[in-house]
Design a protein around this motif. Structure first.
Motif, PDB file in Angstrom:
ATOM      1  N   SER A   1      26.809  27.277  43.903  1.00  0.00           N
ATOM      2  CA  SER A   1      26.487  27.162  42.492  1.00  0.00           C
ATOM      3  C   SER A   1      27.701  27.466  41.623  1.00  0.00           C
ATOM      4  O   SER A   1      28.523  28.324  41.965  1.00  0.00           O
ATOM      5  CB  SER A   1      25.357  28.132  42.135  1.00  0.00           C
ATOM      6  OG  SER A   1      25.248  28.283  40.739  1.00  0.00           O
ATOM      7  N   PRO A   2      27.829  26.808  40.471  1.00  0.00           N
ATOM      8  CA  PRO A   2      28.902  27.159  39.540  1.00  0.00           C
ATOM      9  C   PRO A   2      28.605  28.411  38.715  1.00  0.00           C
ATOM     10  O   PRO A   2      29.432  28.824  37.913  1.00  0.00           O
ATOM     11  CB  PRO A   2      28.999  25.921  38.645  1.00  0.00           C
ATOM     12  CG  PRO A   2      27.623  25.349  38.658  1.00  0.00           C
ATOM     13  CD  PRO A   2      27.095  25.602  40.035  1.00  0.00           C
ATOM     14  N   HIS A   3      27.430  29.011  38.903  1.00  0.00           N
ATOM     15  CA  HIS A   3      27.013  30.062  37.978  1.00  0.00           C
ATOM     16  C   HIS A   3      26.698  31.404  38.629  1.00  0.00           C
ATOM     17  O   HIS A   3      26.380  32.352  37.917  1.00  0.00           O
ATOM     18  CB  HIS A   3      25.764  29.604  37.221  1.00  0.00           C
ATOM     19  CG  HIS A   3      25.938  28.304  36.513  1.00  0.00           C
ATOM     20  ND1 HIS A   3      26.869  28.116  35.523  1.00  0.00           N
ATOM     21  CD2 HIS A   3      25.306  27.114  36.679  1.00  0.00           C
ATOM     22  CE1 HIS A   3      26.800  26.865  35.084  1.00  0.00           C
ATOM     23  NE2 HIS A   3      25.872  26.236  35.770  1.00  0.00           N
ATOM     24  N   ALA A   4      26.792  31.525  39.956  1.00  0.00           N
ATOM     25  CA  ALA A   4      26.345  32.758  40.596  1.00  0.00           C
ATOM     26  C   ALA A   4      27.171  33.043  41.845  1.00  0.00           C
ATOM     27  O   ALA A   4      27.736  32.137  42.458  1.00  0.00           O
ATOM     28  CB  ALA A   4      24.863  32.642  40.973  1.00  0.00           C
ATOM     29  N   GLU A   5      27.223  34.329  42.200  1.00  0.00           N
ATOM     30  CA  GLU A   5      27.838  34.684  43.465  1.00  0.00           C
ATOM     31  C   GLU A   5      27.045  34.060  44.609  1.00  0.00           C
ATOM     32  O   GLU A   5      25.818  33.943  44.538  1.00  0.00           O
ATOM     33  CB  GLU A   5      27.893  36.199  43.626  1.00  0.00           C
ATOM     34  CG  GLU A   5      28.863  36.886  42.680  1.00  0.00           C
ATOM     35  CD  GLU A   5      29.042  38.360  43.005  1.00  0.00           C
ATOM     36  OE1 GLU A   5      30.165  38.762  43.331  1.00  0.00           O
ATOM     37  OE2 GLU A   5      28.021  39.086  42.939  1.00  0.00           O
ATOM     38  N   ALA A   6      27.760  33.678  45.659  1.00  0.00           N
ATOM     39  CA  ALA A   6      27.092  33.038  46.792  1.00  0.00           C
ATOM     40  C   ALA A   6      27.965  33.167  48.025  1.00  0.00           C
ATOM     41  O   ALA A   6      29.196  33.273  47.931  1.00  0.00           O
ATOM     42  CB  ALA A   6      26.825  31.563  46.498  1.00  0.00           C
TER      43      ALA A   6
ATOM     44  N   ILE B   1      38.468  23.407  52.723  1.00  0.00           N
ATOM     45  CA  ILE B   1      37.652  24.531  52.252  1.00  0.00           C
ATOM     46  C   ILE B   1      38.237  25.007  50.932  1.00  0.00           C
ATOM     47  O   ILE B   1      39.424  25.352  50.841  1.00  0.00           O
ATOM     48  CB  ILE B   1      37.654  25.686  53.270  1.00  0.00           C
ATOM     49  CG1 ILE B   1      36.985  25.276  54.582  1.00  0.00           C
ATOM     50  CG2 ILE B   1      36.988  26.927  52.674  1.00  0.00           C
ATOM     51  CD1 ILE B   1      35.489  25.081  54.490  1.00  0.00           C
ATOM     52  N   TYR B   2      37.397  25.014  49.890  1.00  0.00           N
ATOM     53  CA  TYR B   2      37.823  25.436  48.551  1.00  0.00           C
ATOM     54  C   TYR B   2      36.906  26.580  48.113  1.00  0.00           C
ATOM     55  O   TYR B   2      35.684  26.412  48.027  1.00  0.00           O
ATOM     56  CB  TYR B   2      37.720  24.259  47.580  1.00  0.00           C
ATOM     57  CG  TYR B   2      37.925  24.626  46.119  1.00  0.00           C
ATOM     58  CD1 TYR B   2      39.209  24.746  45.593  1.00  0.00           C
ATOM     59  CD2 TYR B   2      36.844  24.849  45.269  1.00  0.00           C
ATOM     60  CE1 TYR B   2      39.402  25.079  44.252  1.00  0.00           C
ATOM     61  CE2 TYR B   2      37.032  25.189  43.938  1.00  0.00           C
ATOM     62  CZ  TYR B   2      38.308  25.294  43.433  1.00  0.00           C
ATOM     63  OH  TYR B   2      38.506  25.625  42.118  1.00  0.00           O
ATOM     64  N   VAL B   3      37.492  27.765  47.855  1.00  0.00           N
ATOM     65  CA  VAL B   3      36.701  28.941  47.477  1.00  0.00           C
ATOM     66  C   VAL B   3      37.228  29.471  46.147  1.00  0.00           C
ATOM     67  O   VAL B   3      38.396  29.858  46.032  1.00  0.00           O
ATOM     68  CB  VAL B   3      36.758  30.035  48.560  1.00  0.00           C
ATOM     69  CG1 VAL B   3      35.925  31.245  48.126  1.00  0.00           C
ATOM     70  CG2 VAL B   3      36.240  29.487  49.890  1.00  0.00           C
ATOM     71  N   ASN B   4      36.341  29.512  45.161  1.00  0.00           N
ATOM     72  CA  ASN B   4      36.707  29.864  43.790  1.00  0.00           C
ATOM     73  C   ASN B   4      35.957  31.118  43.343  1.00  0.00           C
ATOM     74  O   ASN B   4      34.847  31.398  43.795  1.00  0.00           O
ATOM     75  CB  ASN B   4      36.349  28.697  42.854  1.00  0.00           C
ATOM     76  CG  ASN B   4      36.927  28.867  41.460  1.00  0.00           C
ATOM     77  OD1 ASN B   4      37.951  29.512  41.267  1.00  0.00           O
ATOM     78  ND2 ASN B   4      36.268  28.268  40.479  1.00  0.00           N
ATOM     79  N   GLN B   5      36.592  31.864  42.426  1.00  0.00           N
ATOM     80  CA  GLN B   5      35.892  32.982  41.797  1.00  0.00           C
ATOM     81  C   GLN B   5      34.775  32.453  40.905  1.00  0.00           C
ATOM     82  O   GLN B   5      34.751  31.285  40.503  1.00  0.00           O
ATOM     83  CB  GLN B   5      36.855  33.829  40.969  1.00  0.00           C
ATOM     84  CG  GLN B   5      37.711  34.776  41.800  1.00  0.00           C
ATOM     85  CD  GLN B   5      38.369  35.856  40.956  1.00  0.00           C
ATOM     86  OE1 GLN B   5      37.797  36.347  39.977  1.00  0.00           O
ATOM     87  NE2 GLN B   5      39.582  36.252  41.338  1.00  0.00           N
ATOM     88  N   VAL B   6      33.852  33.363  40.559  1.00  0.00           N
ATOM     89  CA  VAL B   6      32.730  33.008  39.702  1.00  0.00           C
ATOM     90  C   VAL B   6      32.479  34.151  38.725  1.00  0.00           C
ATOM     91  O   VAL B   6      32.780  35.306  39.012  1.00  0.00           O
ATOM     92  CB  VAL B   6      31.467  32.724  40.555  1.00  0.00           C
ATOM     93  CG1 VAL B   6      30.961  33.995  41.223  1.00  0.00           C
ATOM     94  CG2 VAL B   6      30.367  32.064  39.741  1.00  0.00           C
ATOM     95  N   GLY B   7      31.968  33.826  37.547  1.00  0.00           N
ATOM     96  CA  GLY B   7      31.586  34.850  36.590  1.00  0.00           C
ATOM     97  C   GLY B   7      32.693  35.217  35.614  1.00  0.00           C
ATOM     98  O   GLY B   7      33.797  34.690  35.658  1.00  0.00           O
ATOM     99  N   GLN B   8      32.366  36.131  34.726  1.00  0.00           N
ATOM    100  CA  GLN B   8      33.300  36.545  33.683  1.00  0.00           C
ATOM    101  C   GLN B   8      34.339  37.498  34.243  1.00  0.00           C
ATOM    102  O   GLN B   8      34.022  38.528  34.827  1.00  0.00           O
ATOM    103  CB  GLN B   8      32.551  37.226  32.536  1.00  0.00           C
ATOM    104  CG  GLN B   8      33.440  37.648  31.375  1.00  0.00           C
ATOM    105  CD  GLN B   8      34.120  36.457  30.707  1.00  0.00           C
ATOM    106  OE1 GLN B   8      33.459  35.513  30.299  1.00  0.00           O
ATOM    107  NE2 GLN B   8      35.447  36.512  30.596  1.00  0.00           N
ATOM    108  N   GLY B   9      35.601  37.152  34.080  1.00  0.00           N
ATOM    109  CA  GLY B   9      36.689  38.023  34.491  1.00  0.00           C
ATOM    110  C   GLY B   9      37.287  38.744  33.310  1.00  0.00           C
ATOM    111  O   GLY B   9      36.673  38.851  32.242  1.00  0.00           O
ATOM    112  N   GLU B  10      38.499  39.231  33.469  1.00  0.00           N
ATOM    113  CA  GLU B  10      39.159  39.986  32.414  1.00  0.00           C
ATOM    114  C   GLU B  10      39.383  39.129  31.170  1.00  0.00           C
ATOM    115  O   GLU B  10      39.207  39.602  30.043  1.00  0.00           O
ATOM    116  CB  GLU B  10      40.500  40.499  32.941  1.00  0.00           C
ATOM    117  CG  GLU B  10      41.250  41.392  31.988  1.00  0.00           C
ATOM    118  CD  GLU B  10      42.523  41.934  32.615  1.00  0.00           C
ATOM    119  OE1 GLU B  10      42.654  43.166  32.722  1.00  0.00           O
ATOM    120  OE2 GLU B  10      43.385  41.126  33.023  1.00  0.00           O
TER     121      GLU B  10
END
Length: 265
Positions: A228-233, A197-206
């Motif tokens: 998706s590589p582009h949206a929260e899910a 199981i691999y869970v990554n953040q998404v979106g613009q960070g600091e």
């Protein structure tokens, strides 16, 4: 033949935390758990509770007996759901670690793994961990990794050899490294014959644009669930722990001790 082991349902919470606002991020965790009561385990990304930041970790670090960790324990017990979440951990010696906190479904802290392979400027803010960790969550033995850790195959091999049935990696992986981590996630599953199981953040960070692309990879290295590589899910994965050995070998079962390297020197 297969190794018969119970399955589990895992929710991959690919969500974008608010940097330096752990209370808002904790509220997100509580809402997500309330909506995912069918899951045995919910997994959030690296440093999700404080948001991914290097500059402000001293003010955002959590003690394991602190208020926010106690709230996480309470909500896990309330919904009978285990969780893994990234925190900045304030250690007993005063150092701060980039950690994966694991809480079982009864609210017990099952373990808190401190990232050993720090990436880039993380070494200026965090102290690296000195041990790997296998924890038991919802009755399954889980080997924990954080982001850069998965790029070192010896880490997952050690976890699998130490009886981990499932690999769980939490990440804050950014551009341009998204394709690298998809490949690493599959390789670590295949070479160890362990689901991953691999869970990554998404979106613009600091400072970084995080790439998402969370996934569940089976023991044959096949991606079974992806985000998706582009949206929260929030993706649900029915994880099979069985190792099918009719087509592919069980590398762990067949491995021999690595022989010494012969050189002419």
């Amino acid at each position: 033949m297969t190794r018969n082991t119970a399955d589990m349902q895992v929710a991959l919470a690919q969500q974008c935390p608010v940097v330096a606002d752990p209370d808002t991020n904790l509220a997100t965790v509580e809402t997500t758990l309330a909506e995912q009561t069918e899951a045995d385990l919910v997994v959030w990304p690296e440093l999700f509770l404080p948001g991914y930041t290097i500059a402000r970790v001293d003010t955002l670090a959590e003690a394991l007996d602190g208020e926010r960790v106690n709230r996480l324990r309470d909500v896990a017990a309330k919904y009978d759901t285990a969780l893994v979440i990234g925190i900045a951990e304030r250690c007993d010696n005063g150092h701060i670690a980039n950690s994966a906190l694991a809480i079982d479904r009864d609210g017990r802290i099952a373990g808190c793994y401190r990232k050993t392979q720090l990436f880039g400027d993380e070494a200026d803010a965090f102290t690296p961990g000195e041990t790997l960790e296998v924890v038991e969550l919802a009755g399954v033995r889980i080997g924990l990794m954080i982001c850069f850790d998965i790029e070192f195959p010896e880490i997952s091999r050690a976890l699998a050899a130490e009886s981990a049935e499932l690999l769980v990696s939490i990440s804050a992986n950014m551009r341009p490294f998204g394709p690298d981590h998809r490949l690493f996630a599959q390789a670590r599953a295949l070479e160890n014959r362990r689901p991953h199981i691999y869970v990554n953040q998404v979106g613009q960070g600091e400072a970084f644009l995080f790439t998402g692309d969370s996934c569940y990879v089976d023991t044959a290295g096949r991606v079974r669930v992806t985000s998706s590589p582009h949206a929260e899910a929030l993706a649900l994965a029915d994880v099979s722990l069985a190792v099918e050995t009719e087509t592919r070998p069980d590398y762990l079962a067949l491995r021999r001790a690595v022989p010494p390297i012969h050189t002419d020197a």
